[in-house]
Design a protein around this motif. Structure first.
Motif, short mmCIF file in Angstrom:
data_model
loop_
_atom_site.label_atom_id
_atom_site.label_comp_id
_atom_site.label_asym_id
_atom_site.label_seq_id
_atom_site.Cartn_x
_atom_site.Cartn_y
_atom_site.Cartn_z
N THR A 96 5.66 -2.82 0.55
CA THR A 96 6.75 -1.87 0.29
C THR A 96 7.98 -2.65 -0.19
N ILE A 97 8.61 -2.14 -1.23
CA ILE A 97 9.74 -2.83 -1.87
C ILE A 97 10.94 -1.91 -1.91
N ARG A 98 12.11 -2.46 -1.60
CA ARG A 98 13.35 -1.73 -1.86
C ARG A 98 13.91 -2.32 -3.16
N PRO A 99 13.81 -1.59 -4.29
CA PRO A 99 14.18 -2.17 -5.59
C PRO A 99 15.66 -2.48 -5.72
N LEU A 100 16.50 -1.83 -4.90
CA LEU A 100 17.94 -2.08 -4.98
C LEU A 100 18.41 -2.82 -3.73
N LYS A 101 19.22 -3.84 -3.97
CA LYS A 101 19.77 -4.60 -2.85
C LYS A 101 21.28 -4.69 -3.07
N ASP A 102 22.03 -4.42 -2.03
CA ASP A 102 23.51 -4.45 -2.12
C ASP A 102 24.03 -3.60 -3.28
N GLY A 103 23.38 -2.46 -3.51
CA GLY A 103 23.87 -1.53 -4.53
C GLY A 103 23.48 -1.87 -5.96
N VAL A 104 22.79 -3.00 -6.16
CA VAL A 104 22.39 -3.35 -7.53
C VAL A 104 20.89 -3.60 -7.60
N ILE A 105 20.36 -3.56 -8.84
CA ILE A 105 18.91 -3.69 -9.02
C ILE A 105 18.46 -5.12 -8.73
N ALA A 106 17.52 -5.24 -7.77
CA ALA A 106 17.00 -6.55 -7.42
C ALA A 106 15.61 -6.75 -8.04
N ASP A 107 14.84 -5.65 -8.12
CA ASP A 107 13.51 -5.71 -8.72
C ASP A 107 13.50 -4.76 -9.91
N PHE A 108 13.61 -5.34 -11.10
CA PHE A 108 13.78 -4.55 -12.33
C PHE A 108 12.61 -3.61 -12.58
N ASP A 109 11.40 -4.16 -12.47
CA ASP A 109 10.19 -3.39 -12.77
C ASP A 109 10.02 -2.22 -11.78
N ALA A 110 10.17 -2.53 -10.48
CA ALA A 110 9.98 -1.49 -9.46
C ALA A 110 11.05 -0.40 -9.57
N SER A 111 12.28 -0.80 -9.90
CA SER A 111 13.36 0.20 -9.99
C SER A 111 13.12 1.14 -11.17
N VAL B 249 20.96 19.69 -6.36
CA VAL B 249 20.33 18.42 -5.98
C VAL B 249 18.83 18.67 -5.94
N VAL B 250 18.11 18.10 -6.91
CA VAL B 250 16.67 18.35 -7.01
C VAL B 250 15.83 17.21 -6.44
N VAL B 251 16.43 16.03 -6.32
CA VAL B 251 15.72 14.89 -5.71
C VAL B 251 16.65 14.24 -4.69
N ASP B 252 16.16 14.08 -3.47
CA ASP B 252 16.89 13.35 -2.43
C ASP B 252 15.83 12.53 -1.71
N SER B 253 15.72 11.27 -2.12
CA SER B 253 14.56 10.50 -1.70
C SER B 253 14.96 9.07 -1.34
N PRO B 254 14.30 8.45 -0.34
CA PRO B 254 14.60 7.05 -0.03
C PRO B 254 14.29 6.15 -1.23
N SER B 255 15.14 5.14 -1.46
CA SER B 255 14.92 4.22 -2.59
C SER B 255 13.93 3.14 -2.18
N ILE B 256 12.66 3.51 -2.21
CA ILE B 256 11.63 2.56 -1.79
C ILE B 256 10.34 2.86 -2.54
N VAL B 257 9.61 1.81 -2.89
CA VAL B 257 8.32 2.00 -3.56
C VAL B 257 7.24 1.17 -2.84
N ALA B 258 6.00 1.65 -2.92
CA ALA B 258 4.87 0.90 -2.35
C ALA B 258 4.00 0.43 -3.51
N ARG B 259 3.71 -0.85 -3.51
CA ARG B 259 2.94 -1.42 -4.62
C ARG B 259 1.63 -2.03 -4.12
N ASP B 260 0.56 -1.82 -4.91
CA ASP B 260 -0.73 -2.44 -4.61
C ASP B 260 -0.65 -3.89 -5.11
N ARG B 261 -0.83 -4.84 -4.22
CA ARG B 261 -0.69 -6.26 -4.60
C ARG B 261 -1.78 -6.71 -5.56
#
Length: 342
Positions: free
Chosen positions: A65-80, A28-40
């Motif tokens: 801050t955006i959580r690109p996945l919601k309910d297990g599926v991609i909600a924000d395509f670009d951020a994900s 396991v080389v990456v174990d990271s929260p599924s979250i991104v921060a974007r400059d508006r």
């Protein structure tokens, strides 16, 4: 094996609502929260994973801050897509490469996913240089990760409680016989705690604090054999607007989560009621296996066991059961060809 295979890297991804895990070379080389921060202003992604997680709930108007996945599926395509790309680039072995290698990927998806959502996951992976992208259902990956031989003609029941969805599946002969996917999992538990603190203590707490409460004093039942210590919680008083502190117990959290856990129990019972009788007799002998971060909630195994009258086992290291299974599938693509969705 072709001449260019040395330019191809194999990676297994568990693309979760709460955490994204990546396996490369059996580790396991990456174990990271599924979250991104974007400059508006510029629209640029300024942080991903742990770094972005520290910003959650503390940003000003220019950062979101955006959580690109919601309910297990991609909600924000670009951020994900950017998140997957940046996490893959952070794999230590790939950082040293002169060229970006083509990737052979196995990615987990919820069992209740639609065709459109499946295509979104596949396209996201192809855009980050995925040459061959295989998809596998989460309960199937969890079963393999726990160490169950899914190809045998024996019935096994898996309950995978993640961040966005709870996946329940009865597996036999390398296939899912009956399954149910409910959108009640870790995120809903966190929201339940936020709501409870507001209504019972007039205290407004953020998502990060609610997560901490869930980890430190979270419980599914009101009588634990080894109860956790009471917890001091700080937040904003809704009446005066001042910061204040209250002390809460695990019993209060058990009360606040009761309805959501009841819905998971109902989904388990519904799946059991749809199970063919021969497989039901197998499950009576083998019991139910729990995986995913949500299964670590104190007393949840006991509560499901009381409801179903079946033995309930929590997977060793439940957070990584799914990604471990995905990694095993990646190593044995020929053996598991039939369970993959290409």
């Amino acid at each position: 094996m072709g001449f260019f295979d040395f330019m191809t890297e194999d990676i297994a991804i568990d693309l979760g609502t709460a955490n994204t895990l990546i396996i490369h070379n059996d580790k396991v080389v990456v174990d990271s929260p599924s979250i991104v921060a974007r400059d508006r202003v510029s629209g640029k992604i300024i942080a991903v994973g742990k770094e972005a997680n520290l910003m959650q709930g503390k940003t000003h108007d220019n950062i979101k801050t955006i959580r690109p996945l919601k309910d297990g599926v991609i909600a924000d395509f670009d951020a994900s897509e950017k998140m997957i790309s940046m996490l893959i680039k952070s794999i230590p072995a790939l950082k040293k490469r002169l060229f970006t290698p083509a990737l052979r990927m196995v990615v987990c998806i919820p069992s209740g996913i639609t065709e459109v959502e499946m295509r979104a996951v596949r396209e996201s992976c192809e855009r980050v240089n995925g040459k061959e992208v295989y998809l596998i259902h989460e309960p199937m990956a969890a079963a393999i990760g726990i160490g169950i031989d899914i190809m045998k003609p024996d019935g096994n029941m898996i309950v995978d409680i993640g961040g966005g969805t709870t996946e329940i599946a009865v597996i036999a002969l390398g296939g899912i016989v009956c399954d149910k996917s409910v959108k009640i999992a870790g995120d809903v538990f966190t929201n339940d705690i936020v709501y409870y603190m507001r209504t019972q203590h007039n205290l407004f707490v953020g998502e990060i604090t609610a997560e901490k409460i869930k980890h430190d004093v979270g419980s599914a039942i009101e009588d634990l054999e080894t109860p956790p210590d009471d917890m001091e919680v700080q937040g904003r008083d809704l009446l005066t607007g001042k910061p204040k502190q209250v002390i809460i117990t695990y019993r209060e959290i058990a009360k606040s989560l009761d309805k959501s856990i009841q819905r998971i129990e109902d989904a388990v019972m519904e799946t059991l009621s749809q199970t063919p009788p021969e497989l039901a007799s197998d499950i009576y002998k083998t019991g139910i296996y729990l995986a995913g971060g949500g299964s670590m909630l104190r007393g949840l195994d006991k509560r499901i066991s009381q409801k179903t009258d079946l033995p309930v086992f929590i997977a060793p290291d439940p957070l990584r059961a799914v990604v471990r299974g995905t990694g095993l599938v990646l190593k044995n693509l020929v053996r598991f060809k039939t369970i993959l969705l290409k």
